[in-house]
Design a protein around this motif. Structure first.
Motif, mmCIF file in Angstrom:
data_model
loop_
_atom_site.group_PDB
_atom_site.id
_atom_site.type_symbol
_atom_site.label_atom_id
_atom_site.label_comp_id
_atom_site.label_asym_id
_atom_site.label_seq_id
_atom_site.Cartn_x
_atom_site.Cartn_y
_atom_site.Cartn_z
ATOM 1 N N ILE A 229 44.753 77.093 49.903
ATOM 2 C CA ILE A 229 45.295 78.450 49.997
ATOM 3 C C ILE A 229 44.629 79.400 49.009
ATOM 4 O O ILE A 229 44.293 80.537 49.344
ATOM 5 C CB ILE A 229 46.822 78.430 49.762
ATOM 6 C CG1 ILE A 229 47.508 77.721 50.931
ATOM 7 C CG2 ILE A 229 47.390 79.837 49.581
ATOM 8 C CD1 ILE A 229 48.958 77.375 50.682
ATOM 9 N N PHE A 230 44.376 78.942 47.793
ATOM 10 C CA PHE A 230 43.833 79.822 46.763
ATOM 11 C C PHE A 230 42.308 79.809 46.679
ATOM 12 O O PHE A 230 41.721 80.766 46.158
ATOM 13 C CB PHE A 230 44.427 79.463 45.399
ATOM 14 C CG PHE A 230 45.804 80.015 45.195
ATOM 15 C CD1 PHE A 230 45.987 81.279 44.656
ATOM 16 C CD2 PHE A 230 46.917 79.287 45.571
ATOM 17 C CE1 PHE A 230 47.252 81.801 44.486
ATOM 18 C CE2 PHE A 230 48.196 79.789 45.399
ATOM 19 C CZ PHE A 230 48.373 81.061 44.856
ATOM 20 N N TYR A 231 41.673 78.761 47.210
ATOM 21 C CA TYR A 231 40.216 78.697 47.081
ATOM 22 C C TYR A 231 39.496 78.780 48.430
ATOM 23 O O TYR A 231 38.609 79.617 48.594
ATOM 24 C CB TYR A 231 39.811 77.417 46.336
ATOM 25 C CG TYR A 231 40.342 77.381 44.933
ATOM 26 C CD1 TYR A 231 39.868 78.261 43.961
ATOM 27 C CD2 TYR A 231 41.342 76.481 44.567
ATOM 28 C CE1 TYR A 231 40.366 78.242 42.678
ATOM 29 C CE2 TYR A 231 41.846 76.454 43.282
ATOM 30 C CZ TYR A 231 41.361 77.342 42.338
ATOM 31 O OH TYR A 231 41.865 77.323 41.062
ATOM 32 N N ASP B 273 43.926 83.907 50.690
ATOM 33 C CA ASP B 273 44.648 84.886 51.481
ATOM 34 C C ASP B 273 45.688 85.598 50.609
ATOM 35 O O ASP B 273 46.816 85.135 50.441
ATOM 36 C CB ASP B 273 45.340 84.185 52.661
ATOM 37 C CG ASP B 273 45.930 85.163 53.663
ATOM 38 O OD1 ASP B 273 46.097 86.344 53.311
ATOM 39 O OD2 ASP B 273 46.216 84.738 54.794
ATOM 40 N N ALA B 274 45.309 86.753 50.052
ATOM 41 C CA ALA B 274 46.200 87.490 49.149
ATOM 42 C C ALA B 274 47.454 87.955 49.874
ATOM 43 O O ALA B 274 48.544 87.975 49.284
ATOM 44 C CB ALA B 274 45.460 88.688 48.554
ATOM 45 N N ARG B 275 47.316 88.323 51.125
ATOM 46 C CA ARG B 275 48.476 88.796 51.889
ATOM 47 C C ARG B 275 49.503 87.680 52.062
ATOM 48 O O ARG B 275 50.713 87.913 51.921
ATOM 49 C CB ARG B 275 48.020 89.313 53.253
ATOM 50 C CG ARG B 275 49.157 89.835 54.108
ATOM 51 C CD ARG B 275 48.637 90.452 55.392
ATOM 52 N NE ARG B 275 49.731 90.984 56.194
ATOM 53 C CZ ARG B 275 49.567 91.666 57.326
ATOM 54 N NH1 ARG B 275 48.352 91.899 57.775
ATOM 55 N NH2 ARG B 275 50.608 92.119 57.991
ATOM 56 N N LYS B 276 49.027 86.490 52.348
ATOM 57 C CA LYS B 276 49.926 85.348 52.524
ATOM 58 C C LYS B 276 50.656 85.038 51.222
ATOM 59 O O LYS B 276 51.875 84.798 51.218
ATOM 60 C CB LYS B 276 49.122 84.124 52.984
ATOM 61 C CG LYS B 276 49.931 82.839 53.131
ATOM 62 C CD LYS B 276 50.839 82.866 54.326
ATOM 63 C CE LYS B 276 51.492 81.520 54.550
ATOM 64 N NZ LYS B 276 52.433 81.516 55.703
ATOM 65 N N VAL B 277 49.908 85.042 50.122
ATOM 66 C CA VAL B 277 50.516 84.759 48.824
ATOM 67 C C VAL B 277 51.544 85.828 48.475
ATOM 68 O O VAL B 277 52.675 85.527 48.072
ATOM 69 C CB VAL B 277 49.441 84.659 47.724
ATOM 70 C CG1 VAL B 277 50.095 84.496 46.344
ATOM 71 C CG2 VAL B 277 48.501 83.489 48.001
#
Length: 341
Positions: A203-205, A209-213
């Motif tokens: 998810i982070f690498y 996805d900034a929107r998902k986070v």
């Protein structure tokens, strides 16, 4: 049809477009995807803008070849002069049916909607965060706005990231959480659909996805309001502290006339995190109470816009073609918190 003036508010996760007529009336309003060029690239940003405008024109049954008088842009990631220039040049090159393109800051757009002077303070907490001021002489300053890697304290992304990092640090034995982690851990794994903590690597690498986070912030808010989870409440309290720090960081640069106005310092608050103001308030007030003796800060009015910043963007775009659109300032914003220090 009379001349039309477009305005676009573009954040990291979504955007809003309005078309205004010469009377300042909204004749079209629509939504679109994120428009932060640092996340999607300049070419894709301009492509998305073009699609949004064409959809708007189709929505009011105009032919796409009919010139649009102006487009005002308030886009995250395009606040600096070089970015503004590159964006304008590319848009003018691709869309010959647009007469003028004008980029402006969120502060310019928002503050022009509440007063003729256009002076004051804007505090943003959505996917990202920042605080901008404009003094009566037009001089501006920004605090924050560095994106989710370098900053965005107090934003939806930051709240979500801190929730995840608290779990990782606690279970690694790196830093023991002062609050029970069971509720937030279950919510995190359910929302992100991961079986264990290694799932966050993708998810982070891999996806980043900034929107998902940032979207997980909604779940943190639910935990704070519905079950009064201690960790969820703590995260929002800390977010409130950081948002207030954005304000205090700007006070040495703001004109004394703005602070001493009868209504006090007016701060326009933009972004979905402010929907949870009651969760932010404790930490927010702690910082302001600590700071009040250091500056002539007595009263603060927090305002929520009743219209999108896109309206202010359309106003600034129209000015680039010598058209001053009438705005009803009193209808554009509502005070949601009056603070006396």
């Amino acid at each position: 049809m009379a001349n039309l003036y477009a305005g676009i508010e573009g954040g990291g996760t979504h955007s809003i477009l309005v078309l205004l007529n010469q009377s300042g009336e909204i004749v079209y309003k629509g939504e679109g995807p994120g428009l932060n060029k640092w996340l999607i690239g300049l070419e894709e940003c301009v492509s998305r803008i073009g699609k949004m405008i064409r959809r708007a024109i189709d929505g009011i049954h105009m032919k796409s070849g009919i010139p649009l008088k102006s487009v005002g842009l308030a886009l995250a990631g395009s606040e600096h002069e070089k970015s503004k220039r590159e964006l304008k040049e590319l848009m003018m090159d691709k869309f010959d049916w647009i007469e003028s393109v004008e980029s402006c800051t969120d502060a310019q757009c928002a503050l022009s909607m509440i007063s003729k002077s256009g002076a004051g303070m804007l505090l943003i907490s959505g996917t990202g965060s920042c605080c901008q001021i404009i003094n009566p002489d037009g001089v501006s300053r920004q605090c924050g706005g560095w994106g989710n890697i370098l900053g965005d304290e107090g934003s939806a992304y930051w709240i979500s990231f801190k929730a995840i990092k608290t779990i990782l640090n606690h279970e690694d034995g790196l830093e023991t959480s002062l609050h029970d982690i069971s509720y937030i851990k279950e919510a995190i794994h359910k929302y992100f659909e991961v079986e264990d903590n290694t799932g966050f690597m993708e998810i982070f690498y891999a996806k980043s996805d900034a929107r998902k986070v940032a979207g997980f912030c909604v779940e943190v808010a639910k935990g704070a309001t519905k079950v009064k989870d201690g960790l969820c409440l703590h995260l929002f309290c800390e977010a409130g502290r950081y948002l207030a720090k954005h304000i205090t960081a700007q006070l040495s640069s703001i004109d004394e006339k703005i602070l001493s106005a009868p209504e006090g310092l007016q701060i326009v608050c933009v972004g979905s995190v402010f929907k949870s103001w009651e969760l932010l308030q404790k930490g927010f007030m702690q910082v302001l109470q600590e700071y009040k003796s250091k500056k002539n800060l007595k009263n603060i009015s927090l305002l929520r816009l009743n219209q999108s910043v896109a309206v202010g963007a359309a106003f600034h775009g129209a000015r680039s073609v010598d058209q001053i659109l009438p705005l009803e300032y009193s209808k554009n914003a509502t005070v949601f918190s009056q603070i006396e220090l």
